[in-house]
Design a protein around this motif. Sequence first.
Motif, PDB file in Angstrom:
ATOM      1  N   ARG A  87      -3.232   2.432  -4.868  1.00  0.00           N
ATOM      2  CA  ARG A  87      -3.698   1.162  -5.412  1.00  0.00           C
ATOM      3  C   ARG A  87      -3.315   0.017  -4.490  1.00  0.00           C
ATOM      4  NH1 ARG A  87      -3.969  -0.037 -11.656  1.00  0.00           N
ATOM      5  NH2 ARG A  87      -4.207   2.195 -11.586  1.00  0.00           N
ATOM      6  N   ALA A  88      -4.202  -0.985  -4.430  1.00  0.00           N
ATOM      7  CA  ALA A  88      -3.928  -2.180  -3.635  1.00  0.00           C
ATOM      8  C   ALA A  88      -4.490  -3.397  -4.360  1.00  0.00           C
ATOM      9  CB  ALA A  88      -4.561  -2.059  -2.253  1.00  0.00           C
ATOM     10  N   VAL A  89      -3.811  -4.525  -4.214  1.00  0.00           N
ATOM     11  CA  VAL A  89      -4.270  -5.779  -4.799  1.00  0.00           C
ATOM     12  C   VAL A  89      -5.224  -6.436  -3.809  1.00  0.00           C
ATOM     13  CG1 VAL A  89      -3.554  -8.055  -5.612  1.00  0.00           C
ATOM     14  CG2 VAL A  89      -2.153  -6.059  -6.117  1.00  0.00           C
ATOM     15  N   CYS A  90      -6.302  -6.995  -4.319  1.00  0.00           N
ATOM     16  CA  CYS A  90      -7.276  -7.683  -3.482  1.00  0.00           C
ATOM     17  C   CYS A  90      -6.654  -8.967  -2.939  1.00  0.00           C
ATOM     18  CB  CYS A  90      -8.520  -8.015  -4.316  1.00  0.00           C
ATOM     19  SG  CYS A  90      -9.761  -8.954  -3.445  1.00  0.00           S
ATOM     20  N   GLU A  91      -6.694  -9.149  -1.631  1.00  0.00           N
ATOM     21  CA  GLU A  91      -6.109 -10.339  -1.003  1.00  0.00           C
ATOM     22  C   GLU A  91      -6.856 -11.612  -1.393  1.00  0.00           C
ATOM     23  OE1 GLU A  91      -3.237 -10.401   0.655  1.00  0.00           O
ATOM     24  OE2 GLU A  91      -3.080  -8.264   0.248  1.00  0.00           O
ATOM     25  N   ALA A  92      -8.175 -11.532  -1.502  1.00  0.00           N
ATOM     26  CA  ALA A  92      -8.982 -12.707  -1.822  1.00  0.00           C
ATOM     27  C   ALA A  92      -8.865 -13.106  -3.290  1.00  0.00           C
ATOM     28  CB  ALA A  92     -10.442 -12.450  -1.464  1.00  0.00           C
ATOM     29  N   ASP A  93      -8.661 -12.138  -4.162  1.00  0.00           N
ATOM     30  CA  ASP A  93      -8.574 -12.392  -5.599  1.00  0.00           C
ATOM     31  C   ASP A  93      -7.455 -11.524  -6.153  1.00  0.00           C
ATOM     32  OD1 ASP A  93      -8.867 -12.711  -8.322  1.00  0.00           O
ATOM     33  OD2 ASP A  93     -10.898 -11.895  -8.413  1.00  0.00           O
ATOM     34  N   ARG A  94      -6.290 -12.106  -6.330  1.00  0.00           N
ATOM     35  CA  ARG A  94      -5.105 -11.345  -6.745  1.00  0.00           C
ATOM     36  C   ARG A  94      -5.293 -10.604  -8.068  1.00  0.00           C
ATOM     37  NH1 ARG A  94      -1.532 -10.206  -3.102  1.00  0.00           N
ATOM     38  NH2 ARG A  94      -0.872 -11.907  -1.777  1.00  0.00           N
ATOM     39  N   ARG A  95      -6.298 -11.018  -8.849  1.00  0.00           N
ATOM     40  CA  ARG A  95      -6.544 -10.323 -10.121  1.00  0.00           C
ATOM     41  C   ARG A  95      -7.281  -9.014  -9.885  1.00  0.00           C
ATOM     42  NH1 ARG A  95      -9.859 -14.846 -12.864  1.00  0.00           N
ATOM     43  NH2 ARG A  95     -10.577 -14.807 -10.734  1.00  0.00           N
ATOM     44  N   GLY A  96      -7.964  -8.896  -8.755  1.00  0.00           N
ATOM     45  CA  GLY A  96      -8.730  -7.687  -8.452  1.00  0.00           C
ATOM     46  C   GLY A  96      -7.832  -6.568  -7.966  1.00  0.00           C
ATOM     47  N   ILE A  97      -8.067  -5.387  -8.487  1.00  0.00           N
ATOM     48  CA  ILE A  97      -7.289  -4.215  -8.084  1.00  0.00           C
ATOM     49  C   ILE A  97      -8.238  -3.192  -7.494  1.00  0.00           C
ATOM     50  CG2 ILE A  97      -5.827  -2.332  -8.876  1.00  0.00           C
ATOM     51  CD1 ILE A  97      -4.884  -4.171 -11.129  1.00  0.00           C
ATOM     52  N   TYR A  98      -7.899  -2.755  -6.309  1.00  0.00           N
ATOM     53  CA  TYR A  98      -8.659  -1.718  -5.630  1.00  0.00           C
ATOM     54  C   TYR A  98      -7.868  -0.430  -5.657  1.00  0.00           C
ATOM     55  CZ  TYR A  98     -11.881  -5.036  -3.434  1.00  0.00           C
ATOM     56  OH  TYR A  98     -12.843  -5.968  -3.203  1.00  0.00           O
ATOM     57  N   THR A  99      -8.579   0.654  -5.551  1.00  0.00           N
ATOM     58  CA  THR A  99      -7.932   1.931  -5.306  1.00  0.00           C
ATOM     59  C   THR A  99      -8.650   2.568  -4.130  1.00  0.00           C
ATOM     60  OG1 THR A  99      -7.088   3.970  -6.314  1.00  0.00           O
ATOM     61  CG2 THR A  99      -9.299   3.290  -6.953  1.00  0.00           C
ATOM     62  N   SER A 100      -7.876   3.159  -3.263  1.00  0.00           N
ATOM     63  CA  SER A 100      -8.466   3.776  -2.066  1.00  0.00           C
ATOM     64  C   SER A 100      -8.035   5.238  -1.992  1.00  0.00           C
ATOM     65  CB  SER A 100      -8.052   3.020  -0.806  1.00  0.00           C
ATOM     66  OG  SER A 100      -6.654   3.019  -0.667  1.00  0.00           O
ATOM     67  N   ILE A 101      -8.846   6.006  -1.298  1.00  0.00           N
ATOM     68  CA  ILE A 101      -8.573   7.440  -1.171  1.00  0.00           C
ATOM     69  C   ILE A 101      -7.612   7.658  -0.009  1.00  0.00           C
ATOM     70  CG2 ILE A 101     -10.589   7.886   0.290  1.00  0.00           C
ATOM     71  CD1 ILE A 101     -10.933  10.527  -1.378  1.00  0.00           C
ATOM     72  N   THR A 102      -6.654   8.527  -0.220  1.00  0.00           N
ATOM     73  CA  THR A 102      -5.691   8.859   0.829  1.00  0.00           C
ATOM     74  C   THR A 102      -6.227  10.023   1.663  1.00  0.00           C
ATOM     75  OG1 THR A 102      -4.551  10.473  -0.554  1.00  0.00           O
ATOM     76  CG2 THR A 102      -3.753   8.178  -0.663  1.00  0.00           C
ATOM     77  N   GLU A 103      -5.539  10.324   2.727  1.00  0.00           N
ATOM     78  CA  GLU A 103      -5.914  11.469   3.553  1.00  0.00           C
ATOM     79  C   GLU A 103      -5.839  12.755   2.728  1.00  0.00           C
ATOM     80  OE1 GLU A 103      -4.234  13.637   7.519  1.00  0.00           O
ATOM     81  OE2 GLU A 103      -4.262  11.436   7.542  1.00  0.00           O
ATOM     82  N   TYR A 104      -4.795  12.862   1.920  1.00  0.00           N
ATOM     83  CA  TYR A 104      -4.662  14.018   1.041  1.00  0.00           C
ATOM     84  C   TYR A 104      -5.836  14.087   0.059  1.00  0.00           C
ATOM     85  CZ  TYR A 104      -3.056  17.049  -2.693  1.00  0.00           C
ATOM     86  OH  TYR A 104      -2.985  18.038  -3.633  1.00  0.00           O
ATOM     87  N   GLY A 105      -6.234  12.926  -0.484  1.00  0.00           N
ATOM     88  CA  GLY A 105      -7.360  12.866  -1.409  1.00  0.00           C
ATOM     89  C   GLY A 105      -8.662  13.307  -0.764  1.00  0.00           C
ATOM     90  N   GLU A 106      -8.872  12.892   0.488  1.00  0.00           N
ATOM     91  CA  GLU A 106     -10.084  13.298   1.195  1.00  0.00           C
ATOM     92  C   GLU A 106     -10.090  14.804   1.455  1.00  0.00           C
ATOM     93  OE1 GLU A 106     -12.385  10.703   3.729  1.00  0.00           O
ATOM     94  OE2 GLU A 106     -10.508   9.621   4.101  1.00  0.00           O
TER      95      GLU A 106
END
Length: 140
Positions: A87-106
């Motif tokens: 999980r990562a917080v969106c830099e432009a909008d601190r309320r936005g939460i992103y999730t990204s796939i890890t190498e293990y996930g891929e």
Amino acid sequence: MQNNYDTLNTWLSFSQIYNGINDKLEQALQERFNMSLKEFYVLYFISQSGEKKLRLQQLQDLVGLSQSAISRLVARLEAKNCGALERAVCEADRRGIYTSITEYGEDKLERALQTYNEELQQELQTGKLNILDDIMKKLQ
């Protein structure tokens, strides 16, 4: 009146085939990867995004889950014992939460994708493609 029943029966046949295939895919992913079909779709949709990350709202729309259900699912995939997402917080909008796939996930997705494709191919080769063709002709 018979036409109304024909359309309904056609739709129900299609739904039955779809649900049966989904059940087989779910079972195969659970047995081989301890992964639900929805978890598989989350990994897939994130991996296909341009930056390999999506907002939870986007995932919610793509996967068809409620906000709370997608949050729980993503939390499971982010957990230390899984580590397929982070999980990562969106830099432009601190309320936005992103999730990204890890190498293990891929890596997990790639292995699961092979099983998914094999199971889907097997299900479609059992005559379901012919049945689906017949259903589509009836709908036209």
